[in-house]
Motif scaffolding. Structure first.
Motif, PDB file in Angstrom:
ATOM      1  N   TYR A 143      27.366  69.970  49.896  1.00 22.35           N
ATOM      2  CA  TYR A 143      28.321  70.165  50.998  1.00 22.35           C
ATOM      3  C   TYR A 143      27.592  70.372  52.317  1.00 22.35           C
ATOM      4  CZ  TYR A 143      31.644  72.670  53.986  1.00 22.35           C
ATOM      5  OH  TYR A 143      32.412  73.086  55.045  1.00 22.35           O
ATOM      6  N   PHE A 144      26.589  71.235  52.308  1.00 22.30           N
ATOM      7  CA  PHE A 144      25.843  71.488  53.535  1.00 22.30           C
ATOM      8  C   PHE A 144      25.141  70.223  54.038  1.00 22.30           C
ATOM      9  CE2 PHE A 144      25.588  76.115  52.172  1.00 22.30           C
ATOM     10  CZ  PHE A 144      26.484  76.542  53.150  1.00 22.30           C
ATOM     11  N   LEU A 191      28.130  68.767  56.429  1.00 28.24           N
ATOM     12  CA  LEU A 191      27.719  69.442  57.655  1.00 28.24           C
ATOM     13  C   LEU A 191      26.506  68.788  58.318  1.00 28.24           C
ATOM     14  CD1 LEU A 191      28.205  73.183  56.610  1.00 28.24           C
ATOM     15  CD2 LEU A 191      29.883  71.497  57.403  1.00 28.24           C
ATOM     16  N   SER A 213      19.833  73.194  54.224  1.00 30.40           N
ATOM     17  CA  SER A 213      20.900  73.419  53.244  1.00 30.40           C
ATOM     18  C   SER A 213      20.434  74.325  52.115  1.00 30.40           C
ATOM     19  CB  SER A 213      21.395  72.085  52.679  1.00 30.40           C
ATOM     20  OG  SER A 213      20.365  71.415  51.967  1.00 30.40           O
ATOM     21  N   CYS A 225      37.700  77.448  55.145  1.00 29.57           N
ATOM     22  CA  CYS A 225      36.615  76.458  55.105  1.00 29.57           C
ATOM     23  C   CYS A 225      37.166  75.034  55.055  1.00 29.57           C
ATOM     24  CB  CYS A 225      35.718  76.710  53.898  1.00 29.57           C
ATOM     25  SG  CYS A 225      34.619  78.133  54.060  1.00 29.57           S
ATOM     26  N   THR A 231      36.219  72.438  57.969  1.00 28.83           N
ATOM     27  CA  THR A 231      35.268  71.377  57.616  1.00 28.83           C
ATOM     28  C   THR A 231      35.553  70.136  58.456  1.00 28.83           C
ATOM     29  OG1 THR A 231      34.989  72.166  55.347  1.00 28.83           O
ATOM     30  CG2 THR A 231      34.457  69.862  55.771  1.00 28.83           C
ATOM     31  N   ALA A 245      29.837  70.296  63.121  1.00 31.68           N
ATOM     32  CA  ALA A 245      30.436  71.414  62.393  1.00 31.68           C
ATOM     33  C   ALA A 245      29.997  72.734  62.994  1.00 31.68           C
ATOM     34  CB  ALA A 245      30.033  71.362  60.921  1.00 31.68           C
ATOM     35  N   VAL A 288      28.589  75.500  61.902  1.00 30.11           N
ATOM     36  CA  VAL A 288      27.888  75.934  60.699  1.00 30.11           C
ATOM     37  C   VAL A 288      27.880  77.449  60.536  1.00 30.11           C
ATOM     38  CG1 VAL A 288      25.667  75.912  59.476  1.00 30.11           C
ATOM     39  CG2 VAL A 288      26.480  73.849  60.642  1.00 30.11           C
ATOM     40  N   LEU A 310      31.261  78.639  59.138  1.00 30.61           N
ATOM     41  CA  LEU A 310      31.476  78.218  57.755  1.00 30.61           C
ATOM     42  C   LEU A 310      30.614  79.018  56.786  1.00 30.61           C
ATOM     43  CD1 LEU A 310      31.721  74.380  58.331  1.00 30.61           C
ATOM     44  CD2 LEU A 310      33.522  75.831  57.382  1.00 30.61           C
TER      45      LEU A 310
END
Length: 249
Positions: A74-75, A79, A86, A140, A144, A151, A153, A156
């Motif tokens: 996901y990171f 993102l 990440s 989230c 997103t 993003a 970050v 999140l």
């Protein structure tokens, strides 16, 4: 005379040693009864509080294992972070959970000392472990960004950290509940609920991958399903959970 006395003492010792050894080798009738006791599995599955812990364990682990498997991706993919970033950011939510864990026990004990029933403490603790993370998952999902959009970050990661931290309250909720219901069969109960809790380890992780391929959406692949199971677990546990000793214990 001295020789005769020594001989007699040695003979007495020889005579008594086998008897003592035999007594040690023979288990008592109570221990034999404990070993031969039948574990009341039918009563387990007829017990609403046992089902409450089982469902809660399944729902809690759905989010835990899914995020454990998919957060690094996901990171990186959603993102736009590199592998090094990440990998580092993935650790922060788990550090937050570790930090919250030592707080949970003393606070829960304080509630009990102040007159709150143990059942109420279990439900509040597990409610916190479900509802707050579910709210964070929804947040989230909303925050997103779409592909190509920058993003936020820190926000999140902060939401994920809050969600994981409050997940530690399950240590005063479902994870203590087996002992409440039956100290005698707590290990068997934990085996049952932990089996249910292991299912999301493959079902949740795999379904997230299929949903991500089908929809291209992290919201519908990870965050919304996790929030849905957490809400389901909160409702089911709030209705059926109990800390009362069960009649079959």
């Amino acid at each position: 005379a001295a020789t005769a006395a020594a001989t007699a003492a040695a003979a007495a010792e020889v005579d008594h040693r086998p008897a003592a050894a035999a007594q040690q080798q023979q288990p008592s009738s109570s221990s034999q009864g404990d070993r031969s006791a039948v574990v009341p599995y039918k009563d387990f599955f007829r017990s609403p509080p046992v089902w409450a812990v089982t469902v809660a364990h399944f729902c809690f682990n759905w989010g835990y294992y899914t995020l454990l498997a998919w957060l690094p991706s996901y990171f990186e993919m959603a993102l736009g972070l590199n592998v090094q970033e990440s990998s580092f950011l993935t650790l922060i939510p788990y550090v937050a959970m570790i930090g919250m864990t030592p707080v949970v026990g003393p606070v829960a004990d304080g509630w009990v000392k102040n007159g709150m029933s143990l059942t109420q403490v279990r439900k509040i603790a597990q409610g916190l472990a479900f509802v707050v993370p579910a709210a964070c998952m929804v947040a989230c999902a909303v925050l997103t960004p779409a592909a190509g959009v920058a993003a936020n970050v820190p926000v999140l990661v902060g939401l994920l950290s809050v969600g994981f931290a409050f997940g530690a309250w399950s240590r005063a909720g479902l994870y203590c509940n087996h002992q409440d219901l039956s100290p005698k069969y707590a290990s068997a109960l934990l085996g049952i609920t932990n089996t249910a809790g292991a299912i999301p380890g493959f079902l949740g992780v795999t379904s997230a991958g299929y949903l991500l391929d089908a929809t291209g959406s992290w919201q519908w692949a990870v965050f919304f399903p996790t929030a849905a199971f957490q809400i389901l677990g909160a409702v089911f546990y709030s209705i059926f959970a109990s800390s009362e000793r069960q009649h079959w214990s």
